[in-house]
Design a protein around this motif. Sequence first.
Motif, PDB file in Angstrom:
ATOM      1  N   GLU A   1     -27.143 -17.705 -13.158  1.00  0.00           N
ATOM      2  CA  GLU A   1     -28.517 -17.245 -13.329  1.00  0.00           C
ATOM      3  C   GLU A   1     -29.201 -17.229 -11.970  1.00  0.00           C
ATOM      4  O   GLU A   1     -29.292 -18.257 -11.306  1.00  0.00           O
TER       5      GLU A   1
ATOM      6  N   SER B   1     -33.151 -24.224 -10.551  1.00  0.00           N
ATOM      7  CA  SER B   1     -32.400 -24.203 -11.804  1.00  0.00           C
ATOM      8  C   SER B   1     -33.225 -24.623 -13.012  1.00  0.00           C
ATOM      9  O   SER B   1     -32.768 -24.509 -14.154  1.00  0.00           O
TER      10      SER B   1
ATOM     11  N   PRO C   1     -32.736 -16.239 -10.536  1.00  0.00           N
ATOM     12  CA  PRO C   1     -34.100 -15.765 -10.784  1.00  0.00           C
ATOM     13  C   PRO C   1     -34.611 -14.914  -9.633  1.00  0.00           C
ATOM     14  O   PRO C   1     -34.100 -14.958  -8.508  1.00  0.00           O
ATOM     15  N   ASP C   2     -35.631 -14.125  -9.924  1.00  0.00           N
ATOM     16  CA  ASP C   2     -36.206 -13.254  -8.895  1.00  0.00           C
ATOM     17  C   ASP C   2     -36.636 -14.049  -7.670  1.00  0.00           C
ATOM     18  O   ASP C   2     -36.504 -13.576  -6.533  1.00  0.00           O
TER      19      ASP C   2
ATOM     20  N   LEU D   1     -28.852 -23.391  -7.959  1.00  0.00           N
ATOM     21  CA  LEU D   1     -28.890 -22.460  -9.082  1.00  0.00           C
ATOM     22  C   LEU D   1     -27.857 -22.876 -10.124  1.00  0.00           C
ATOM     23  O   LEU D   1     -26.950 -23.660  -9.835  1.00  0.00           O
TER      24      LEU D   1
END
Length: 329
Positions: free
Chosen positions: A77, A184, A79-80, A98
Amino acid sequence: MAIKPRWADAEAIQEAAQLLRQGRLVAFPTETVYGLGADASNAEAVAGIFAAKSRPADHPLIVHLADAAMMPGWAEEIPDMAWQLAERFWPGPLAMVLRKKASVPLAVTGGQDTVALRVPNHPVALQLLRAFGGGLAAPSANRFCRISPTQAAHVAEELGDAVAMILDGGACQVGVESTIVDLSGPQPRLLRPGQISVAALEAVLRQPLVLPEAVASEIRAPGMMAVHYAPQTVALLCPVEQLQARAQTLLADGQRLGVLAYAQTLPAHPHLQVLAMPATADGYAQALYASLRELDGWQLDRILVEQPPQTEAWRAVNDRLGKATLAVA
C-alpha cells in the motif's frame, strides 16, 4: 584482520554488485552514514547483516532503492503522501515505513508487516544500486548500538573482515542517519528525526506529524533503542552552565577527560582533550560521529558533551546525543 577499503570506481562498483548477487555483504557510503548492504530479497544474505553487527533479529532494516519507481515492488500500500514525499525528498535522507508486500522477507522487517524504504543521495550508493538492480537492506556498518561510521576507515575498524568489500566514497556529508516517517497507519508518525525537519515534512503532508514523544516506545524502525550510537568510553551530556565545573572536578580526580565543546572554552590541562564542534546544526551533525569516535580512541576515562541548543533545528543531533550519552545528574 580488517580488509582495506577500496576506492569506489566503476570497476569496484561492478565487483561489489556481483558480490551482493552472491549473497555477500558490501559496505558502501550514503549521504548519511556508511551502510552494510545485502540483497534484501535474500533472507540468508540479510541474516549475515545481523550476524556481522551482532544485531537482534527483531530490529527492522531499511531497504535502499535506486529510485521511487521501485517502491511498488516492496510496498503493498503506497498512499499518495508517500509519492509526494518521494518527489520532494528523494534521493535524500528520508526513509518511509509502508505496508510490505508478502514477498519481502520477514528477516528484513524484523518480523513486522511493514518495510522501510529510501533512495539515498550519494553517487556511489546510487551507482551500486543501479548496477545491482534490486533493493539493498543496509543498516549502519558498525557493531550494534555503537557509533555509526561516516568514513570507510571506520567500517574497517568496526567490522574487520566480516564484509566482502568496503567501497570508499569519502566522508558522509549529512553525518547522522535518515529521518524515518511511518506512513503505515492512520496518521503519519515521525519515528526518527534526521536532517529533514518536521516543518519541511509537514509542509508536504499538509497535516501534523505525530512526534515520538507523543506515542509509546516500540521498535518500529532502526535507531529507536534507548541506548544507541554510543562510544565505549562513558559519555556524559552536560548542560552548558555545568560544563566547566564538571570538567574541573573530573580532572581533579585524576581522570583523563575528553570534551565535545559547542560554545564553551576550557583551560588547557595535560589530561584534557577538547574538540570544538561546529556552531550550526548541520555542521555539528556532520562532525558528530567522527568526533565521538576520535575521542573514544584516546583511551579516556570520561567524555563530556556540552549540550547543544535544544531547538527544533537541533532535534536530530539531540536525539543521537540523548542515546549516546548519560545525562549529568
